[in-house]
Design a protein around this motif. Structure first.
Motif, mmCIF file in Angstrom:
data_model
loop_
_atom_site.group_PDB
_atom_site.id
_atom_site.type_symbol
_atom_site.label_atom_id
_atom_site.label_comp_id
_atom_site.label_asym_id
_atom_site.label_seq_id
_atom_site.Cartn_x
_atom_site.Cartn_y
_atom_site.Cartn_z
ATOM 1 N N LEU A 199 18.749 -0.368 17.502
ATOM 2 C CA LEU A 199 19.814 0.548 17.927
ATOM 3 C C LEU A 199 20.756 -0.067 18.960
ATOM 4 N N TYR A 200 20.205 -0.870 19.881
ATOM 5 C CA TYR A 200 21.021 -1.233 21.050
ATOM 6 C C TYR A 200 21.188 -2.729 21.283
ATOM 7 N N ASP A 201 20.765 -3.570 20.319
ATOM 8 C CA ASP A 201 21.018 -5.007 20.508
ATOM 9 C C ASP A 201 22.513 -5.192 20.799
ATOM 10 N N TYR A 222 22.758 -0.883 16.024
ATOM 11 C CA TYR A 222 23.520 0.191 15.372
ATOM 12 C C TYR A 222 24.569 0.797 16.301
ATOM 13 N N TYR A 223 24.175 1.105 17.540
ATOM 14 C CA TYR A 223 25.122 1.744 18.461
ATOM 15 C C TYR A 223 26.132 0.755 19.049
ATOM 16 N N ASN A 224 25.953 -0.525 18.756
ATOM 17 C CA ASN A 224 26.944 -1.500 19.218
ATOM 18 C C ASN A 224 27.758 -2.082 18.077
ATOM 19 N N PHE A 277 26.374 14.079 12.585
ATOM 20 C CA PHE A 277 27.368 14.766 13.418
ATOM 21 C C PHE A 277 26.649 15.519 14.528
ATOM 22 N N THR A 278 27.396 15.832 15.574
ATOM 23 C CA THR A 278 26.802 16.538 16.711
ATOM 24 C C THR A 278 27.677 17.764 17.010
ATOM 25 N N SER A 279 27.204 18.636 17.878
ATOM 26 C CA SER A 279 27.948 19.878 18.160
ATOM 27 C C SER A 279 29.366 19.589 18.625
ATOM 28 N N MET A 322 25.398 11.750 30.302
ATOM 29 C CA MET A 322 24.623 10.566 29.903
ATOM 30 C C MET A 322 24.658 10.457 28.379
ATOM 31 N N GLY A 323 25.083 9.303 27.871
ATOM 32 C CA GLY A 323 25.143 9.110 26.415
ATOM 33 C C GLY A 323 26.254 9.935 25.812
ATOM 34 N N ALA A 324 27.491 9.544 26.065
ATOM 35 C CA ALA A 324 28.635 10.411 25.733
ATOM 36 C C ALA A 324 29.224 10.159 24.339
ATOM 37 N N GLY A 325 28.580 9.355 23.516
ATOM 38 C CA GLY A 325 29.070 9.149 22.147
ATOM 39 C C GLY A 325 30.502 8.660 22.140
ATOM 40 N N GLU A 326 31.360 9.350 21.416
ATOM 41 C CA GLU A 326 32.763 8.934 21.336
ATOM 42 C C GLU A 326 33.618 9.581 22.432
ATOM 43 N N ILE A 370 30.527 9.043 33.403
ATOM 44 C CA ILE A 370 29.817 8.819 32.141
ATOM 45 C C ILE A 370 28.884 7.619 32.313
ATOM 46 N N ILE A 371 27.638 7.812 31.874
ATOM 47 C CA ILE A 371 26.696 6.687 31.822
ATOM 48 C C ILE A 371 26.470 6.401 30.346
ATOM 49 N N GLU A 372 26.909 5.256 29.901
ATOM 50 C CA GLU A 372 26.866 4.953 28.465
ATOM 51 C C GLU A 372 26.270 3.576 28.231
ATOM 52 N N LYS A 373 25.327 3.518 27.307
ATOM 53 C CA LYS A 373 24.632 2.258 27.052
ATOM 54 C C LYS A 373 25.382 1.379 26.050
ATOM 55 N N SER A 374 26.089 1.995 25.118
ATOM 56 C CA SER A 374 26.726 1.226 24.044
ATOM 57 C C SER A 374 28.115 0.724 24.464
ATOM 58 N N ILE A 400 30.453 -0.577 22.528
ATOM 59 C CA ILE A 400 31.487 -0.125 21.585
ATOM 60 C C ILE A 400 31.859 1.336 21.849
ATOM 61 N N LEU A 401 30.845 2.173 22.083
ATOM 62 C CA LEU A 401 31.155 3.588 22.334
ATOM 63 C C LEU A 401 31.877 3.757 23.665
ATOM 64 N N LYS A 402 31.529 2.935 24.641
ATOM 65 C CA LYS A 402 32.229 3.005 25.926
ATOM 66 C C LYS A 402 33.711 2.674 25.722
ATOM 67 N N SER A 407 23.455 16.199 28.961
ATOM 68 C CA SER A 407 23.332 15.282 27.818
ATOM 69 C C SER A 407 23.184 16.097 26.553
ATOM 70 N N ASN A 408 23.776 15.598 25.500
ATOM 71 C CA ASN A 408 23.633 16.216 24.189
ATOM 72 C C ASN A 408 23.146 15.145 23.217
ATOM 73 N N GLU A 409 21.977 15.363 22.669
ATOM 74 C CA GLU A 409 21.370 14.417 21.720
ATOM 75 C C GLU A 409 21.245 13.002 22.295
ATOM 76 N N LEU A 410 20.832 12.927 23.535
ATOM 77 C CA LEU A 410 20.564 11.619 24.152
ATOM 78 C C LEU A 410 19.097 11.234 23.986
HETATM 79 C C1 LIG Z 1 23.107 10.515 19.222
HETATM 80 S S1 LIG Z 1 24.369 9.895 20.259
HETATM 81 C C2 LIG Z 1 24.999 11.411 20.960
HETATM 82 C C3 LIG Z 1 26.416 11.267 21.418
HETATM 83 C C4 LIG Z 1 27.076 12.466 22.090
HETATM 84 N N1 LIG Z 1 26.326 12.954 23.214
HETATM 85 C C5 LIG Z 1 27.383 13.571 21.133
HETATM 86 O O1 LIG Z 1 26.838 14.663 21.288
HETATM 87 O O2 LIG Z 1 28.173 13.343 20.198
HETATM 88 C C6 LIG Z 1 23.443 9.141 21.571
HETATM 89 C C7 LIG Z 1 24.298 8.570 22.671
HETATM 90 O O3 LIG Z 1 23.462 8.161 23.761
HETATM 91 C C8 LIG Z 1 23.784 6.814 24.138
HETATM 92 N N2 LIG Z 1 22.580 6.272 24.806
HETATM 93 C C9 LIG Z 1 21.390 5.988 24.298
HETATM 94 N N3 LIG Z 1 20.536 5.587 25.250
HETATM 95 C C10 LIG Z 1 21.207 5.642 26.416
HETATM 96 C C11 LIG Z 1 20.866 5.365 27.771
HETATM 97 N N4 LIG Z 1 19.654 4.948 28.114
HETATM 98 N N5 LIG Z 1 21.810 5.532 28.709
HETATM 99 C C12 LIG Z 1 23.060 5.956 28.375
HETATM 100 N N6 LIG Z 1 23.444 6.217 27.120
HETATM 101 C C13 LIG Z 1 22.531 6.071 26.149
HETATM 102 C C14 LIG Z 1 24.203 6.201 22.831
HETATM 103 O O4 LIG Z 1 24.872 4.982 22.975
HETATM 104 C C15 LIG Z 1 25.092 7.325 22.294
HETATM 105 O O5 LIG Z 1 26.324 7.377 22.966
#
Ligand SMILES: C[S@@+](CC[C@H](N)C(=O)[O-])C[C@H]1O[C@@H](n2cnc3c(N)ncnc32)[C@H](O)[C@@H]1O
Length: 396
Positions: free
Chosen positions: A37-39, A44-46, A59-61, A94-98, A124-128, A130-132, A165-168
């Protein structure tokens, strides 16, 4: 060869390399999932292919419509009120997707609550990577009171506000365990005849046992059949610890799909909850489409609650997304559709969007856990708009 499959092959090589150079020629499933997922290069997320929404793998809410974010903004505004309107109120996502959720919340408050908006700092704390980048394009810093941060850049006990966070948590790499001949084993990933495969061995860390003890689960019980397998989300410890360290006063709101511990580790759920999403379909083989598919597991809300308590984050409440959104006014939005001022084609689209957010078999069944830190009796006694108890039978 397509670029995606080329990247997948390169990631595969990288994983094989990691396995060969590890001490027992094996890595934990959590390490494998982390790479998939995170290489930094091929995860995948990069990858450029990642797209969240109806056109993406999932998709998410916040990718369905603006309603989820706008209603959540109303709840967040009440947090600010309850905390006596602090001059700086920080929303940490945390994990803000797009970046859609951040945009919706900020746009809504900028128009509907200018006073609160003027006190907001959004982090925003974002691991990816590309998404950042996508988030930075959508949310220019000159227009929004928003910044990106890494955990170690946030001073301890500096945040007054809320973490959301949503789906983090469902996207965190998990350890996998299996009961074999009455003994608890961990599932490792190794290479055999040029293919990644599974093998079993002793638990890689004592934290797995701690996690099970916290959750009151004993896989030695005869109720659990041989070959019973499931997941352990140890990253939940890390994230809650970091939140607790940086939060001075306020709330932690977690939206995700999952169960309480009893349901999660029910003896009948003998294959666990791990799922892969690839091109609109889901399946349960994490060893195909390497780096091209999402891999997730359900969230154990009891674990979040109990681990949180050990870090001084107290549970405030728990509800389901459908009830939360209805309590915040989604029902009024549905009723307003029939006022005749909307085109028929648009009306169906809006109605479907709103129903999708509260569908109990889908997003509406998601759990919403609210935790808090340093809240006093008055804070705790205030009835929270999104957590008002509704009669479920009037909704479903
Ligand atoms: C399933 S997506 C959900 C995206 C968004 N919250 C939404 O509802 O559309 C998971 C998100 O969490 C990020 N993520 C995963 N692990 C993380 C971590 N440890 N810290 C910050 N972001 C992280 C991913 O890169 C991605 O942006």
């Amino acid at each position: 060869m397509l670029k995606g499959s080329n990247n997948s092959a390169l990631l595969f090589e990288k994983i094989v390399d990691r396995i060969y150079t590890s001490s027992h020629k094996q890595i934990t499933f959590a390490e494998y999932m982390e790479m998939c997922l995170y290489d930094q290069q091929y995860g995948y997320y990069n990858s450029r292919a990642i797209a969240i929404g109806k056109e993406g793998d999932f998709f998410t809410s916040s990718s369905i419509s603006e309603d989820f974010g706008e209603l959540l903004a109303i709840q967040i505004e009440q947090f600010w009120q309850i905390l006596d309107k602090p001059t700086q109120f920080t929303i940490v996502e945390m994990g803000a997707g797009e970046g859609q959720l951040a945009k919706i919340i900020l746009d809504y408050l900028a128009i509907n609550n200018k006073d609160f908006y003027s006190h907001i700092q959004y982090l925003i704390i974002e691991k990816s990577t590309i998404l950042k980048e996508k988030q930075q394009q959508l949310l220019p810093s000159e227009k929004y009171p928003l910044q990106w941060a890494k955990w170690d850049e946030i001073p301890s006990e500096s945040i007054v506000g809320c973490f959301i966070s949503n789906e983090l948590i469902d996207a965190f790499p998990v350890h996998r365990i299996i009961k074999k001949e009455g003994k608890l084993q961990e599932i490792y990933v190794t290479v055999n005849h040029g293919k990644v495969t599974e093998k079993y061995g002793a638990l890689s860390t004592q934290k797995i046992n701690e996690y099970l003890t916290i959750n009151n689960i004993d896989f030695n019980s005869p109720l659990y059949p041989d070959n019973y397998q499931t997941e352990i989300n140890l990253y939940a410890f890390d994230i809650l610890e970091k939140i607790a360290q940086t939060l001075k006063q306020g709330y932690v709101l977690t939206v995700d799909y999952g169960y309480d511990s009893e349901k999660y580790y029910h003896p009948q759920r003998y294959e666990g909850t791990l799922k892969c999403y690839y091109q609109h379909r889901h399946h349960n083989n994490p060893y195909v489409n390497i780096g091209l598919q999402d891999i997730t597991s359900h969230v154990n809300f009891t674990a979040l609650e109990k681990i949180g308590t050990s870090f001084d984050l107290e549970k405030i409440d728990f509800t389901q997304q459908a009830l939360f959104l209805m309590a915040l006014g989604l029902g009024d939005r549905l009723n307003n559709l029939s006022d005749g001022r909307i085109l028929l084609s648009k009306l169906w689209q809006r109605r479907n969007q709103l129903h999708e957010l509260i569908n109990p078999q889908g997003l509406g069944g998601f759990g919403i856990l609210l935790q808090g830190k340093n809240l006093n009796a008055i804070h705790r006694q205030t009835s929270l708009k999104g957590f008002v108890k509704l009669d479920e039978s009037t909704i479903f």
